[in-house]
Design a protein around this motif. Sequence first.
Motif, PDB file in Angstrom:
ATOM      1  N   TYR A   1       2.049  -4.604   3.514  1.00  0.00           N
ATOM      2  CA  TYR A   1       3.206  -3.727   3.659  1.00  0.00           C
ATOM      3  C   TYR A   1       2.868  -2.311   3.226  1.00  0.00           C
ATOM      4  O   TYR A   1       2.030  -2.094   2.352  1.00  0.00           O
ATOM      5  CB  TYR A   1       4.380  -4.244   2.812  1.00  0.00           C
ATOM      6  N   VAL A   2       3.554  -1.343   3.823  1.00  0.00           N
ATOM      7  CA  VAL A   2       3.444   0.053   3.430  1.00  0.00           C
ATOM      8  C   VAL A   2       4.803   0.475   2.875  1.00  0.00           C
ATOM      9  O   VAL A   2       5.846   0.038   3.349  1.00  0.00           O
ATOM     10  CB  VAL A   2       2.990   0.944   4.621  1.00  0.00           C
TER      11      VAL A   2
ATOM     12  N   HIS B   1       0.844  -1.194   0.000  1.00  0.00           N
ATOM     13  CA  HIS B   1       0.000   0.000   0.000  1.00  0.00           C
ATOM     14  C   HIS B   1       0.881   1.246   0.000  1.00  0.00           C
ATOM     15  O   HIS B   1       1.904   1.273   0.680  1.00  0.00           O
ATOM     16  CB  HIS B   1      -0.882   0.036   1.256  1.00  0.00           C
TER      17      HIS B   1
ATOM     18  N   ASN C   1       2.172   4.864   1.126  1.00  0.00           N
ATOM     19  CA  ASN C   1       2.275   5.416   2.468  1.00  0.00           C
ATOM     20  C   ASN C   1       1.501   6.734   2.536  1.00  0.00           C
ATOM     21  O   ASN C   1       1.845   7.680   1.835  1.00  0.00           O
ATOM     22  CB  ASN C   1       3.747   5.644   2.817  1.00  0.00           C
TER      23      ASN C   1
ATOM     24  N   ASP D   1       2.663  -3.227   7.445  1.00  0.00           N
ATOM     25  CA  ASP D   1       1.654  -2.189   7.642  1.00  0.00           C
ATOM     26  C   ASP D   1       0.715  -2.632   8.753  1.00  0.00           C
ATOM     27  O   ASP D   1      -0.146  -3.485   8.543  1.00  0.00           O
ATOM     28  CB  ASP D   1       0.885  -1.951   6.345  1.00  0.00           C
TER      29      ASP D   1
END
Length: 171
Positions: free
Chosen positions: A61-62, A13, A15, A49
């Motif tokens: 995850y970011v 994703h 941020n 994330d």
Amino acid sequence: MPAEVQLSLKQIHPNPNNPGPAITDDQIQELSENIAEVGLNNPIKVMVDKAYPAEGGLPQYVILSGELRYRAFLKLGREAIPAIILDPTPEEAVEIMWLDNAIRDRGWWATYQTIEQLVKANEKLSQRQIATKLKTPLPMVNRACNLLPLLNAEAKALIVTNGNTQNKGNR
């Protein structure tokens, strides 16, 4: 440094705290063409994330650095991207986002946003420490620390919306 892995784009994703003006379609197009021609030389950096629960047993995850590369891979219809998974402290995450994206001209407001994020991550840092960590001139850090407490969320949003042209240069 952790090893490079292939991560599904569905697990990644952007941020929401990435400072600076929005990435443009032209930037995505230009990088997509370059990646299609020569490949990707620099993997993105991500962290788990915590705002998103694992989906199908897979962590989410970011992006810490590489949102433009991520968007270019999406445009190319790729399913995975080379990535390095990090586990930074909040302070380290701000530093990584700023320093790894230093080549992009983000304007003065992005610098101020990053300074604000670093202060939130570690309120004990002096202005000199902030300047050193972000490789930013001390007078700019001083101006940011004096201005930011005076702005409400609406004023900050207004600066962000007009950020693509009006906030370039040093303030």
